[in-house]
Structure formats: structure tokens, C-alpha cells
Design a protein around this motif. Structure first.
Motif, PDB file in Angstrom:
ATOM      1  N   LEU A  16       0.785  -1.230   0.000  1.00 51.28           N
ATOM      2  CA  LEU A  16       0.000   0.000   0.000  1.00 51.28           C
ATOM      3  C   LEU A  16       0.822   1.288   0.000  1.00 51.28           C
ATOM      4  CD1 LEU A  16      -2.797  -0.970   2.567  1.00 51.28           C
ATOM      5  CD2 LEU A  16      -2.856  -1.155   0.073  1.00 51.28           C
ATOM      6  N   TYR A  44      -4.206  -3.549   7.160  1.00 52.71           N
ATOM      7  CA  TYR A  44      -4.408  -2.342   6.354  1.00 52.71           C
ATOM      8  C   TYR A  44      -4.704  -1.103   7.199  1.00 52.71           C
ATOM      9  CZ  TYR A  44      -4.331  -4.679   1.771  1.00 52.71           C
ATOM     10  OH  TYR A  44      -3.949  -5.341   0.629  1.00 52.71           O
ATOM     11  N   THR A  86       1.706   6.817  -1.193  1.00 51.78           N
ATOM     12  CA  THR A  86       0.909   5.673  -1.658  1.00 51.78           C
ATOM     13  C   THR A  86       1.301   5.244  -3.072  1.00 51.78           C
ATOM     14  OG1 THR A  86      -0.834   7.124  -2.497  1.00 51.78           O
ATOM     15  CG2 THR A  86      -1.061   6.325  -0.241  1.00 51.78           C
ATOM     16  N   HIS A  90      -3.914   3.841  -5.540  1.00 49.48           N
ATOM     17  CA  HIS A  90      -5.377   3.867  -5.495  1.00 49.48           C
ATOM     18  C   HIS A  90      -5.942   4.828  -6.540  1.00 49.48           C
ATOM     19  CE1 HIS A  90      -4.251   1.783  -1.979  1.00 49.48           C
ATOM     20  NE2 HIS A  90      -3.951   2.858  -1.273  1.00 49.48           N
ATOM     21  N   GLY A  93      -6.256   2.846  -9.583  1.00 51.52           N
ATOM     22  CA  GLY A  93      -7.474   2.034  -9.544  1.00 51.52           C
ATOM     23  C   GLY A  93      -8.715   2.858  -9.829  1.00 51.52           C
ATOM     24  N   ARG A 165      -9.050   2.453   4.597  1.00 55.83           N
ATOM     25  CA  ARG A 165      -8.481   1.108   4.488  1.00 55.83           C
ATOM     26  C   ARG A 165      -9.270   0.086   5.289  1.00 55.83           C
ATOM     27  NH1 ARG A 165      -5.846   4.918   3.071  1.00 55.83           N
ATOM     28  NH2 ARG A 165      -4.266   4.832   1.425  1.00 55.83           N
ATOM     29  N   VAL A 168     -12.021  -0.915   2.866  1.00 58.39           N
ATOM     30  CA  VAL A 168     -11.642  -1.890   1.837  1.00 58.39           C
ATOM     31  C   VAL A 168     -11.456  -3.271   2.458  1.00 58.39           C
ATOM     32  CG1 VAL A 168      -9.089  -1.807   1.801  1.00 58.39           C
ATOM     33  CG2 VAL A 168     -10.345  -2.025  -0.319  1.00 58.39           C
ATOM     34  N   ASP A 243      -8.747  -2.922  -8.839  1.00 60.04           N
ATOM     35  CA  ASP A 243      -9.006  -1.540  -9.264  1.00 60.04           C
ATOM     36  C   ASP A 243     -10.181  -0.928  -8.514  1.00 60.04           C
ATOM     37  OD1 ASP A 243      -6.950  -1.155 -11.149  1.00 60.04           O
ATOM     38  OD2 ASP A 243      -8.065  -2.290 -12.652  1.00 60.04           O
ATOM     39  N   GLY A 246      -9.181  -0.161  -4.951  1.00 57.41           N
ATOM     40  CA  GLY A 246      -8.409   1.070  -4.876  1.00 57.41           C
ATOM     41  C   GLY A 246      -9.274   2.298  -5.057  1.00 57.41           C
ATOM     42  N   ILE A 249     -11.092   3.191  -1.881  1.00 58.00           N
ATOM     43  CA  ILE A 249     -10.254   3.884  -0.899  1.00 58.00           C
ATOM     44  C   ILE A 249     -10.231   5.372  -1.198  1.00 58.00           C
ATOM     45  CG2 ILE A 249      -7.854   4.217  -0.148  1.00 58.00           C
ATOM     46  CD1 ILE A 249      -7.467   1.223  -0.278  1.00 58.00           C
ATOM     47  N   GLU A 250     -10.021   5.729  -2.465  1.00 58.54           N
ATOM     48  CA  GLU A 250      -9.972   7.146  -2.836  1.00 58.54           C
ATOM     49  C   GLU A 250     -11.314   7.835  -2.578  1.00 58.54           C
ATOM     50  OE1 GLU A 250      -7.653   9.226  -3.824  1.00 58.54           O
ATOM     51  OE2 GLU A 250      -6.057   7.738  -3.738  1.00 58.54           O
TER      52      GLU A 250
END
Length: 267
Positions: A16, A44, A86, A90, A93, A165, A168, A243, A246, A249-250
Motif C-alpha cells: 500500500l 491495512y 501511496t 489507489h 485504480g 483502508r 476496503v 481496481d 483502490g 479507498i480514494e
């Protein structure tokens, strides 16, 4: 068993971040077993806490030594550090998911094929620009508030990547993995619901102890974001991929920052 978890923790940082853990921990150069690779998911949130800690160092330092740097400039520098630490993993993704969702025309296989396409289309560029712009604006508000607030406000900023995290981790544990092989398969096999509950209860207890209403708003935001993103993934591709994980997460980081920024505006 302890050695497996130790290796998994180090591996989570390798997955990560761009933090050079291999220079400090010799085990980072060891090829992980499938079991170790899967257990990395359990750590995570710890990786998120380290990322969050790095993010607040810059504004806290400026504030402590009384260097006159505007919140906007500080937010820009923090965002650059965020992307660097990072490795833009992410964001990549998110870009792939944006291209696939808009170009897949509702077709599962076409959507999955587009995610594998290394080229970046106009949809990806627009989504990335808007995401980074909104993050910068929200960070500016949060940092401006942090300069005159108590320690709790900085703790909330640290929790932004932690919550993303954790989300996810929840996604992987409770959602089918679409592709038949790869790292995602091991993450799915090793995911343990008891760890999800451990992190969930720990985060909620810590946050609500600090500030009831704002913490409740952030937890609710993460929960609703998770629900709608998971639902969208199940409708389009029947599960998650690297993907889309990620991208989630964003999106979660952005949503939490926006809620914090709106809390500043409402006083």
C-alpha cells in the motif's frame, strides 16, 4: 504463526505504500507464502494510521514553529506527500474504474476488460482531476481549522486513511472477488470476519469517546459510502477487483474529508 503475522504486517506496507520497509526489515525481501499475502489485509488500518501520521507532520510543524504558510499551500504539499507515499496506487485504480464504468456500457465482461487496459481515457483524467481538486479544497479547510483547534482535529485527519483502508478490508471480507486468480484470491481466502469486527468496534469506540456527533457523522459517511460502492460493484461486475478496491479507498477518503470540511463551515 507470529512470524507469519509479522511478515504480513511488513507486506501490507509494501502493498500500500512506497515506504522502503525493505531497508529496515530483512523479512521484506522474503517471498511471502499465499497465507502471508492474504493475512496482509488484516493490517491495512495500521498502514492507514502510519500514512495519516505522516500527513499531519507538515502542518503541525508549520504551526509549531510559527511559519506563515497559507492553509492552501500546506494542503497542496500534504496532497503531494499523500500521493507520493501511496505511489498513486489507489488513484490508478480509480482511473481504471472510471474508464471501465463509463466505457463498459453496463456489460460485465467489457467493464473487466477495460480495467486491464493500461491506457488512460478522458473519463479517467476528468475523475482524477476532480478528485484531487476536491481533496485539496477539503484539506485546506481542515488544516485551517486544525491550526486553532485541539489535538482531536489532527487525530481525525489521521483517521481519514485509516477509515478508508478499514472500508476496503470490509469490502474484501464480505464481497465476492471477481477474477479467478491473483493477490485478490489470497486476500479473500484469508479474510477473517472477527478482525473486521475488532477494527470496527475499536474505531467506533475511540472516535465516539473523542467527539460524539462529528465522529458519528464520519462513521455514517463511511458506512453509506461502502454500501453504495459495494452495491454498484455487485450490480456491474458481481464483486470487487483490485481496481475497484483502490477506487473505493480514494472515494472514501474524499467523502470523509468533505464531511470534515463541511463541519468546519458549520462551525
Amino acid at each position: 504463526m507470529l512470524n507469519q503475522h509479522y511478515h504480513a504486517l511488513v507486506l501490507a506496507f509494501q502493498f500500500l505504500t512506497r515506504i522502503p520497509v525493505y531497508r529496515v526489515f530483512s523479512i521484506a525481501s522474503t517471498i511471502p507464502s499465499p497465507q502471508v499475502a492474504g493475512k496482509a489485509l488484516l493490517y491495512y488500518p495500521i498502514v492507514g494510521a502510519v500514512i495519516g501520521g505522516c500527513l499531519i507532520l507538515l502542518p503541525i510543524t508549520f504551526n509549531y514553529v510559527h511559519i506563515a504558510v497559507s492553509p492552501q499551500i500546506q494542503a497542496g504539499l500534504v496532497l503531494v506527500l499523500w500521493v507520493w507515499i501511496t505511489g498513486g496506487l489507489h488513484l490508478d485504480g480509480l482511473a481504471d474504474s472510471a474508464d471501465a464504468w463509463l466505457g463498459g456500457f453496463g456489460d460485465k465482461q467489457r467493464t473487466l476488460d477495460l480495467m486491464k487496459d493500461p491506457t488512460c481515457g478522458p473519463s479517467a483524467v476528468v475523475v482524477l482531476v476532480l478528485t484531487l481538486l476536491l481533496k485539496w479544497l477539503a484539506l485546506s479547510e481542515v488544516i485551517a481549522q486544525g491550526q486553532g483547534a485541539n489535538t482531536y482535529w489532527w487525530i481525525l485527519l489521521v483517521l481519514v486513511p485509516v477509515l478508508a483502508r478499514f472500508q476496503v478490508m470490509l469490502l474484501v471480507a464480505h464481497t465476492p472477488y471477481v477474477r479467478g486468480k491473483g493477490l485478490g484470491t489470497q486476500l479473500k481466502r484469508q479474510a477473517q470476519a472477527k478482525w473486521v469486527w475488532f477494527w470496527l468496534l475499536s474505531l467506533i469506540a475511540f472516535m465516539l469517546y473523542q467527539n460524539l456527533w462529528l465522529s458519528f457523522s464520519l462513521v455514517l459517511t463511511v458506512g453509506l459510502g461502502y454500501y453504495f460502492m459495494r452495491r454498484l460493484m455487485l450490480q456491474r461486475i458481481n464483486g470487487w477487483t483490485g481496481d475497484t478496491a483502490g477506487a473505493s479507498i480514494e472515494v472514501t477518503e474524499l467523502l470523509v474529508l468533505l464531511v470534515m470540511a463541511m463541519a468546519v463551515s458549520m462551525g
